[in-house]
Enzyme design. Structure first.
Site, PDB file in Angstrom:
ATOM      1  N   PHE A   1     -12.548   2.182  10.279  1.00 30.60           N
ATOM      2  CA  PHE A   1     -13.174   3.197   9.417  1.00 30.60           C
ATOM      3  C   PHE A   1     -12.216   4.346   9.144  1.00 30.60           C
ATOM      4  O   PHE A   1     -11.418   4.714   9.997  1.00 30.60           O
ATOM      5  CB  PHE A   1     -14.459   3.739  10.062  1.00 30.60           C
ATOM      6  CG  PHE A   1     -15.591   2.762   9.942  1.00 30.60           C
ATOM      7  CD1 PHE A   1     -16.466   2.830   8.859  1.00 30.60           C
ATOM      8  CD2 PHE A   1     -15.722   1.747  10.859  1.00 30.60           C
ATOM      9  CE1 PHE A   1     -17.468   1.889   8.719  1.00 30.60           C
ATOM     10  CE2 PHE A   1     -16.727   0.799  10.730  1.00 30.60           C
ATOM     11  CZ  PHE A   1     -17.606   0.864   9.665  1.00 30.60           C
TER      12      PHE A   1
ATOM     13  N   HIS B   1      -3.134   1.691  12.645  1.00 35.39           N
ATOM     14  CA  HIS B   1      -2.626   1.041  11.428  1.00 35.39           C
ATOM     15  C   HIS B   1      -3.105  -0.417  11.461  1.00 35.39           C
ATOM     16  O   HIS B   1      -4.305  -0.676  11.538  1.00 35.39           O
ATOM     17  CB  HIS B   1      -1.101   1.216  11.405  1.00 35.39           C
ATOM     18  CG  HIS B   1      -0.413   0.870  10.119  1.00 35.39           C
ATOM     19  ND1 HIS B   1      -1.059   0.605   8.948  1.00 35.39           N
ATOM     20  CD2 HIS B   1       0.921   0.738   9.837  1.00 35.39           C
ATOM     21  CE1 HIS B   1      -0.175   0.337   7.987  1.00 35.39           C
ATOM     22  NE2 HIS B   1       1.040   0.402   8.503  1.00 35.39           N
TER      23      HIS B   1
ATOM     24  N   ARG C   1       2.150  -8.320   4.411  1.00 38.27           N
ATOM     25  CA  ARG C   1       2.772  -7.017   4.114  1.00 38.27           C
ATOM     26  C   ARG C   1       4.298  -7.107   4.050  1.00 38.27           C
ATOM     27  O   ARG C   1       4.942  -6.231   3.469  1.00 38.27           O
ATOM     28  CB  ARG C   1       2.309  -5.978   5.136  1.00 38.27           C
ATOM     29  CG  ARG C   1       2.805  -4.556   4.930  1.00 38.27           C
ATOM     30  CD  ARG C   1       2.436  -3.954   3.572  1.00 38.27           C
ATOM     31  NE  ARG C   1       1.011  -3.821   3.319  1.00 38.27           N
ATOM     32  CZ  ARG C   1       0.244  -2.807   3.705  1.00 38.27           C
ATOM     33  NH1 ARG C   1       0.768  -1.817   4.385  1.00 38.27           N
ATOM     34  NH2 ARG C   1      -1.055  -2.776   3.397  1.00 38.27           N
TER      35      ARG C   1
ATOM     36  N   HIS D   1      -9.580   6.629   6.363  1.00 37.28           N
ATOM     37  CA  HIS D   1      -8.262   6.383   5.771  1.00 37.28           C
ATOM     38  C   HIS D   1      -7.586   7.696   5.451  1.00 37.28           C
ATOM     39  O   HIS D   1      -8.256   8.664   5.088  1.00 37.28           O
ATOM     40  CB  HIS D   1      -8.394   5.543   4.488  1.00 37.28           C
ATOM     41  CG  HIS D   1      -7.122   4.854   4.130  1.00 37.28           C
ATOM     42  ND1 HIS D   1      -6.173   5.441   3.332  1.00 37.28           N
ATOM     43  CD2 HIS D   1      -6.636   3.651   4.510  1.00 37.28           C
ATOM     44  CE1 HIS D   1      -5.157   4.610   3.223  1.00 37.28           C
ATOM     45  NE2 HIS D   1      -5.402   3.528   3.922  1.00 37.28           N
TER      46      HIS D   1
ATOM     47  N   HIS E   1       0.825  -1.210   0.000  1.00 30.66           N
ATOM     48  CA  HIS E   1       0.000   0.000   0.000  1.00 30.66           C
ATOM     49  C   HIS E   1       0.857   1.257   0.000  1.00 30.66           C
ATOM     50  O   HIS E   1       0.636   2.157   0.809  1.00 30.66           O
ATOM     51  CB  HIS E   1      -0.947  -0.015   1.203  1.00 30.66           C
ATOM     52  CG  HIS E   1      -2.274   0.594   0.918  1.00 30.66           C
ATOM     53  ND1 HIS E   1      -3.026   1.245   1.856  1.00 30.66           N
ATOM     54  CD2 HIS E   1      -2.997   0.652  -0.224  1.00 30.66           C
ATOM     55  CE1 HIS E   1      -4.147   1.678   1.318  1.00 30.66           C
ATOM     56  NE2 HIS E   1      -4.154   1.327   0.048  1.00 30.66           N
TER      57      HIS E   1
ATOM     58  N   ASP F   1      -9.493  -3.259   7.075  1.00 25.46           N
ATOM     59  CA  ASP F   1      -9.460  -3.980   8.345  1.00 25.46           C
ATOM     60  C   ASP F   1     -10.834  -4.402   8.851  1.00 25.46           C
ATOM     61  O   ASP F   1     -10.940  -5.378   9.600  1.00 25.46           O
ATOM     62  CB  ASP F   1      -8.790  -3.104   9.419  1.00 25.46           C
ATOM     63  CG  ASP F   1      -7.286  -3.058   9.244  1.00 25.46           C
ATOM     64  OD1 ASP F   1      -6.722  -4.050   8.763  1.00 25.46           O
ATOM     65  OD2 ASP F   1      -6.680  -2.018   9.570  1.00 25.46           O
TER      66      ASP F   1
END
Ligand code: ACO
Length: 373
Positions: free
Chosen positions: A256, A219, A335, A258, A184, A310
């Site tokens: 919730f 995170h 990741r 970003h 990401h 998430d």
């Protein structure tokens, strides 16, 4: 003087060819490939290879890559002994951080271990690492981390966790979640890895630091917090009431929002389909999904906020029978591929990462003598 931006919001801190977040255009892409096509046509091992090598593997390369990862699942006995000494009360992310650091002592980066080999080693053995500790901590058993014949990382994890071959749909759902979590661009943990790398430190230090950054609930730790939130409510109506109360208190609702996405997290749409599919198999699952959907509706209505990856990942993992404290380690297992690609990219064109600050302390003053303070 350059303009100050709290949390580096909106700052372009480097160049990358690993991934782009293109909310308006093609969504999230890994090395140019749209994520929705990767989840339809590829597996996590294809994606790991793509991130680390720059191109998707052909059939022979994929077969060889899977075999090579499989051969890296076992852990050195000194690492197993160290894992056995970590208390059962430890957070699994602390176990990952310690295990990664310990492996760096036992198999240090040096003449006989190149960065590609270390990346593959970490991808291959992180699942074994967390589950070896988990089985010791929970049941007092020293699991044979090479015991099963699962070819995929997702299958190996579930088999090793539950002691039997997983259902196909569980293996597939976990594999999809690994693809979605893999990369990401300049998120907090990846930027941590790049910052450590930029000092010419070693590969394990960069990954260990990244694990520390991922642990926080703003995170990667949000998937565990999202599960705790969903489990707080018995019905959708209770969830609506509870979320309204939390919002009144200005609480953050985990899973919730970003920093980069402003309208929707495209990864959430993909994982939500799997959450619904797995949840439909039981009353408990259906209840969880109804609660989650109501939380989503309330967050959109009250705050214009959308679920991030998430939120519905939590239901997928729960439905696969994975204990909540292991959720963020799953994020690490995936990741690490993105971190490794960024570490290699940073090394290929390095300049030390060292921003400046805006001073907000006292004006210059004289140091008083000890008897005058
Ligand atoms: N719940 C309630 N309000 C929120 C939330 C949330 N989850 N997220 C943002 N807001 C509100 C903030 O309170 C703030 O409101 P204000 O302007 O009235 O003060 C506004 O939206 C902007 O939020 P910031 O926290 O400033 O946004 P930032 O870009 O700094 O943070 C973050 C982004 C950390 C993801 C934030 O949305 C958050 O804390 N979310 C919850 C944790 C979470 O889910 N993290 C996972 C990220 S995705 C991942 O790691 C895969």
């Amino acid at each position: 003087m350059a303009e100050f931006s709290k949390g580096l919001a909106g700052i372009v801190a480097g160049q990358t060819s690993v991934a782009i977040i293109d909310e308006e255009g093609g969504g999230l892409q890994y090395r140019g490939y749209p994520l929705n096509q990767l989840t339809e046509k590829a597996t996590f091992e294809d994606v790991a290879y793509l991130l680390l090598h720059g191109e998707l593997p052909n059939a022979a390369e994929l077969k060889a890559y899977r075999a090579s990862l499989k051969a890296k699942r076992d852990l050195p006995s000194a690492l197993k002994e160290a894992l056995e000494r970590i208390p059962a009360s430890a957070h699994p992310m602390d176990v990952m951080r310690t295990g990664c650091s310990m492996l760096g002592c036992l198999e240090p980066e040096g003449a006989d271990r190149d960065q590609g080999a270390i990346a593959d080693r970490l991808v291959g053995c992180f699942g074994s690492m967390i589950l070896y500790w988990h089985h010791v901590a929970v049941g007092g058993t020293k699991a044979d981390v090479t015991v099963d014949s699962e070819d995929t990382l997702a299958g190996h994890f579930l088999h090793l966790l539950h002691g039997e071959a997983p259902l196909d749909e569980h293996r597939k759902a976990l594999d999809i979640s690994f693809i979605l979590y893999a990369e990401h661009e300049f998120n907090a943990s990846t930027f941590t890895a790049r910052t450590i790398t930029s000092t010419l430190s070693d590969f394990y230090s960069a990954v260990t630091g990244a694990i520390g950054a991922l642990r926080g609930p703003l995170h990667g730790g949000a998937n565990e917090a999202a599960m705790a939130l969903i489990e707080r409510f018995g019905t959708a109506d209770e969830a609506e009431k509870g979320i309204l109360e939390s919002l009144k208190k200005k609480d953050k609702i985990m899973g919730f929002g970003h920093r980069v996405y402003k309208v929707r997290d495209p990864r959430s749409d993909i994982i939500k389909v799997w959450a619904e599919k797995l949840a439909s198999g039981s009353d408990e699952g259906k209840r969880q999904f109804e609660v989650a959907e109501r939380i989503e509706q309330v967050m959109r209505r009250e705050k214009d906020l959308f679920p991030n990856l998430d939120f519905y990942s939590a239901i997928v993992y729960n439905r696969c029978g994975i204990p909540t404290p292991l959720f963020t380690p799953l994020f690490v297992m995936s990741r690490v591929t993105g971190w490794a690609a960024h570490i290699m990219e940073q090394r290929a064109d390095n300049r030390i990462i060292r921003p400046t600050s805006e001073y907000a302390g006292p004006a210059v003053r004289d140091v008083p003598a000890l008897d005058q303070r």
